[in-house]
Each structure stands twice: as structure tokens, then as C-alpha cells.
Write an enzyme that holds these catalytic residues in place. Structure first.
Site, mmCIF file in Angstrom:
data_model
loop_
_atom_site.group_PDB
_atom_site.id
_atom_site.type_symbol
_atom_site.label_atom_id
_atom_site.label_comp_id
_atom_site.label_asym_id
_atom_site.label_seq_id
_atom_site.Cartn_x
_atom_site.Cartn_y
_atom_site.Cartn_z
ATOM 1 N N ASP A 34 54.018 8.415 -50.201
ATOM 2 C CA ASP A 34 53.229 9.550 -49.741
ATOM 3 C C ASP A 34 53.720 10.826 -50.425
ATOM 4 O O ASP A 34 54.075 10.791 -51.608
ATOM 5 C CB ASP A 34 53.341 9.647 -48.210
ATOM 6 N N HIS A 47 52.061 15.638 -45.218
ATOM 7 C CA HIS A 47 51.383 14.389 -44.855
ATOM 8 C C HIS A 47 52.373 13.239 -44.695
ATOM 9 O O HIS A 47 52.293 12.460 -43.737
ATOM 10 C CB HIS A 47 50.342 14.075 -45.921
ATOM 11 N N SER A 101 44.850 7.729 -42.107
ATOM 12 C CA SER A 101 46.242 7.933 -42.506
ATOM 13 C C SER A 101 47.174 7.874 -41.314
ATOM 14 O O SER A 101 48.340 7.505 -41.452
ATOM 15 C CB SER A 101 46.412 9.298 -43.175
#
Length: 522
Positions: free
Chosen positions: A159, A190, A348
């Protein structure tokens, strides 16, 4: 989730003489990197042949650069995991055409960049997702889980990186590799959010799991496919070299236009014995038409909301036959860089719930859980269901087997409290509120009839090659059948400080450290 909004159409294959197939984007809003390519070699070549091929390609590149008097960087990343071998690089038109003609080359595609599809929707909210895993019906915020809490599992978070100094991780998050820049920080957030869902003390599913950051996205939430492949290769090789196979999990909350190269890298990780939890995408369309849904072997996760509906609001969850199971992914509170927390929505956020539950299964079994069948195990043991899964889509919803849920079995007779935090007053969930108009229906109302969502918007046009000529592969060759894989038919030990007596770096181990199970009210 990070996705290129679009679907890649695979054109008929181009060749001069036995040239490798070349996949060109036909539409979509993907950002294609000028003169940058991903090259995959045939599965049957040896390691020596692979090294010879790379030297040959470098020589071709150097000769062409000298002849043209211009600068191209040549081969960048390369990888060799099992029979999966290839490289990425920046090449001139003449060089890439020579590479495509080589007998060992199976596939060439252009490198591309994606952007974030996750967003913070409110500053503070309770995390309902954990309670949903361990209860038969929605609305209960007690989270019951196995005492091992994923303590002998390792999760690779591919990520934007992880804020490893965040107190929620208690030193269990470390840096592994960086394929995007020289800064080992999560400047986008994120990755830290996903890691928090997997293994943070307050928000995590597996509260004792180790997490390794593999950075492939920059501070704008963008990263090339070549970095995705390099990150997957590094994680697979690292797990093999360090005895993590059988305990290793990859969370892959990334994706975009369908890429055979990235799909194959994902499948190779799964074949190596690593469980891959991958986000289905947030376009409200068929998950199988994009990456990672195009990877046949990985576990593809859809996004459910607090009322057990597939999320159909902003950034709607993808659906279709390639969605394996749903998990909570709407308004999920988790960690953010700098020691903070915040809410994000998307597939996600759903994928890390499944990755965390896989870590729990590893600790339940003492390392004897077969991760190669984890996805089927979760599907077959799911007792909860999503009310509006979408056309040709499973309705299975992840549960963990506690408090009467069918799910993966564990000892349900012991109370459970999370490591690192006692029950806190004021954390009970407020009464649920109806969603804004146009989002999912409130309780007591049926959802509207399922309609296939439109495909992502078409790109106005692929950008031209700077030299004014078509890109290699723009002209079809109906006679090329494509590569054979086109239609794919030791363990981690707890850190030394874990059992250390009274203190670690001035931090006193609390009394609950060795308690077996607990119940945590969110």
C-alpha cells in the site's frame, strides 16, 4: 481503494515475427507512463536464461540509446518467483519492439498509474465492523475473538506504507520495502488505515499480528503497476526466505485496469502459500473485469454496510462472480498517520477485515491452518448474508464463529478482552442513522431492484506516442494465440519482547497480558 477507473480491452495480438502479445488500453482513465513497459517471460525458461535475456535486453537498450543520443533508463525492477519472471523499464520504441520479438518473451504491457478511491467521511465514529464479525445479527458492538489474536501471523500490507510509530501498533508494524520513493513514511494514510483494521489494538481484527509495510504508492496515492509487481515479488520472496509460508498473508487494497502482469504476480503469491486478500473495487461494476478481480486464485472482497447491504452509495462496491465474500467496509474507523484515527469507506477497508481473520485462523491452529483454502473456508463457514449482493454475486458475509455465528470455530466459553486496552466508557455505539438520500435504504425498507451498474466512464482517448507513431501493439495480429497462462486454469515467531517480564522500553506490561479471552465493547 486505489483503482484506475476503467476496463482494459485486450486487443488482438501484434507481432512482427513471433512477437510477444502486447496489451493496449482501449478506454478508461488510467494514466499510462510514457515509454514505460512491463515484460513477462515464458514460464518454461530457466533462471540462467532469464539472466541472459536481461543482459541481452540491456545491451539492446544501450546500443539504441547511443545511436539515438537520447536518455532512457532501461531495466528497473525485475522479479523471479517460481516460474513468474519478468522486468519493467523505460525503453525507446525500437528497443521495446526488439524485446517483443525475443523468443523468451510471453507478454508486454505499458506501465500505468492509479489514484485513491478511499476518503475520510467524518472525523469520529465507532467501528462497527468488528462487532459484526462475531455476532449473528447486525447492531451488536461486542467483539469476541480467539485469545491468540493473530500473534504468530505476519501480514504484508502492500500500500502507501504504515506509520510504524503509531501507538496502536505497539511495535508490531515494521518497514519491509519501498518501491516508490526514498521516504519510509506513509504520507497518504491509506496503508496505515488498512493496517489498523488488520492489527491495531483498538480497531484491529488480529490485535497481536505482525505487519510489514511494502510501499508502492506515493504521497498522492499513486503508484505504477511495475511497483505493485515488485512489491508482490518482494513479499513472496521475503516470506519464503524467513520461514513465514503457512503464516503469511498479503493485504492488497489496490487495483485498476485489468493487467495480466499484476494478476499473475498475485496468483504466484497465492501459489507460494500466501493468502491474498484483495479489494473488489469501488465502481459498482463487474469485479472480474479489472485487477485484482482478474486474478483467479486470490480472495476478492466486496464492501458491506452496517445493515448488511452491499454498499451502493458513493464509491459503490463491485459485484459479480469474482467476488468471493463480503466484509464490513463502510464508515470504518481506523488508524491514520501521526497517531490519529479517521473513517474511510471502500472495498479497501473490507479486504483488511478478511486479512485479519486469516491471521486469527493462523493463531487458532498454531500455524497448521491451510491458507491455500482460507477463502473457501470463510465462504463455506459464513452464516450471515448480504441482502443485495448484485447480479451473479455471492451473498456470503464474513463471520468469525463467536457468539453463535457459524463461522470459523474457536473456544466460545472464554471471555475476551483485547490486548493493550481495557474496556473504555463512552465507546458504545450511538443509535444508527439513516443514510443520505441515494445511498443504501434504512432498516425496514427493501433495496431497489438490482440493476447492473454502468461501466466506468470512457477515456476521451489514449495519449499519442511522443514520436508521433502508434505504440507497439496498436496493430492487431489475429494469428497470435497468446501465452499459455492467459486463461489460468517454517513460521513467524513472536518478538523477543513479547514474553519479557515487567517492562519494555519503560512500558509496563499490563495485568491482562496473559489472560486467555475477553469481550471488548466498542
Amino acid at each position: 481503494m486505489f483503482f484506475f477507473k476503467g476496463v482494459v480491452a485486450v486487443l488482438s495480438f501484434f507481432s512482427a515475427v513471433n512477437a510477444a502479445p502486447f496489451m493496449k488500453p482501449n478506454n478508461g482513465t488510467g494514466k499510462y507512463i510514457p515509454d514505460s513497459y512491463i515484460v513477462l517471460l515464458k514460464r518454461d525458461i530457466s533462471h540462467d536464461d532469464f539472466e541472459l535475456h536481461k543482459r541481452w535486453a540491456s545491451d539492446v537498450h544501450k546500443r539504441d540509446v547511443a545511436k539515438r543520443g537520447i536518455s532512457f533508463s532501461g531495466i528497473g525492477h525485475s522479479w523471479a518467483t517460481g516460474s513468474f519472471r519478468g522486468y519493467s523499464g523505460v525503453f525507446s520504441r525500437d528497443t521495446i519492439e526488439e524485446i517483443m520479438k525475443h523468443e523468451h518473451v510471453a507478454h508486454v504491457e505499458r506501465d500505468q498509474i492509479g489514484t485513491s478511491q478511499g476518503w475520510v467521511t467524518q472525523p469520529k465514529a465507532p467501528n462497527w465492523g468488528l462487532g459484526r464479525l462475531s455476532n449473528s445479527n447486525p447492531g451488536n458492538t461486542d467483539y469476541t475473538y480467539d485469545e491468540g489474536a493473530g500473534g504468530n501471523a505476519v501480514v504484508y500490507v502492500i500500500d502507501s506504507g504504515i506509520d510504524t510509530m503509531h501507538p496502536e501498533f505497539q511495535g508490531r508494524a515494521t518497514w519491509g520495502a519501498n518501491f516508490i520513493d526514498k521516504n519510509n513514511v506513509d504520507c497518504w494514510g491509506h496503508g496505515t488505515h488498512c493496517a489498523g483494521i488488520i492489527g491495531s489494538v483498538t480497531f484491529g481484527v488480529a490485535k497481536r499480528a505482525a505487519m510489514i509495510a511494502v510501499k508502492v504508492l506515493d504521497c498522492n496515492g499513486q503508484g505504477p503497476y511495475s511497483a505493485f509487481i515488485a512489491g508482490l515479488h518482494w513479499a513472496t520472496e521475503h516470506a519464503q526466505k524467513n520461514g513465514h509460508i503457512g503464516r503469511a498473508i498479503i493485504n492488497f487494497s489496490l487495483g485498476g485496469d485489468n493487467s495480466p502482469a499484476v494478476n499473475q504476480a498475485l496468483e504466484e503469491a497465492q501459489k507460494a502459500g500466501i493468502f491474498v486478500s484483495a479489494a473488489a473495487g469501488n465502481f459498482g461494476s463487474d469485479a472480474g473485469s479489472i485487477t485484482p478481480g482478474g486474478a483467479r486464485l486470490v480472495c476478492v472482497i466486496g464492501n458491506s454496510d452496517e445493515r448488511d447491504y452491499r454498499w451502493t452509495g458513493q464509491g459503490p462496491s463491485n459485484f459479480g462472480a469474482r467476488v468471493d465474500i463480503f466484509a464490513p467496509g463502510t464508515d470504518i474507523m481506523s488508524t491514520l498517520p501521526g497517531g490519529g484515527s479517521g473513517v474511510m469507506t471502500g472495498t479497501s477497508m473490507a479486504a483488511p477485515h478478511v486479512a485479519g481473520q486469516a491471521a486469527i485462523q493462523v493463531s487458532i491452529s498454531g500455524g497448521g491452518f491451510d491458507l491455500s483454502v482460507a477463502c473457501a473456508f470463510f465462504k463455506n463457514s459464513a452464516s450471515a448474508s448480504v441482502k443485495n449482493p448484485g447480479p451473479n454475486t455471492t451473498n456470503k458475509l464474513l463471520v468469525n464463529g463467536a457468539n453463535g455465528t457459524k463461522g470459523p470455530k474457536q473456544d466460545e466459553n472464554k471471555p475476551n478482552k483485547p490486548p493493550g486496552q481495557d474496556e473504555q466508557p463512552g465507546q458504545n455505539k450511538p443509535p444508527s442513522q439513516n443514510p443520505p438520500p441515494g445511498q443504501n435504504p434504512p432498516p425496514g425498507q427493501n433495496p431497489p431492484p438490482e440493476q447492473p451498474a454502468p461501466s466506468p466512464p470512457a477515456n476521451p482517448g489514449d495519449e499519442p506516442n511522443p514520436d508521433g507513431q502508434p505504440y507497439p501493439g496498436d496493430q492487431p495480429n489475429p494469428g497470435d494465440s497468446g501465452p499459455s497462462w492467459w486463461m489460468p486454469s517454517g513460521g513467524l515467531q513472536p518478538p523477543a519482547w513479547w514474553n519479557r517480564r515487567p517492562s519494555f522500553g519503560g512500558w509496563n506490561r499490563p495485568m491482562w497480558w496473559n489472560r486467555p479471552l475477553s469481550v471488548w465493547k466498542l
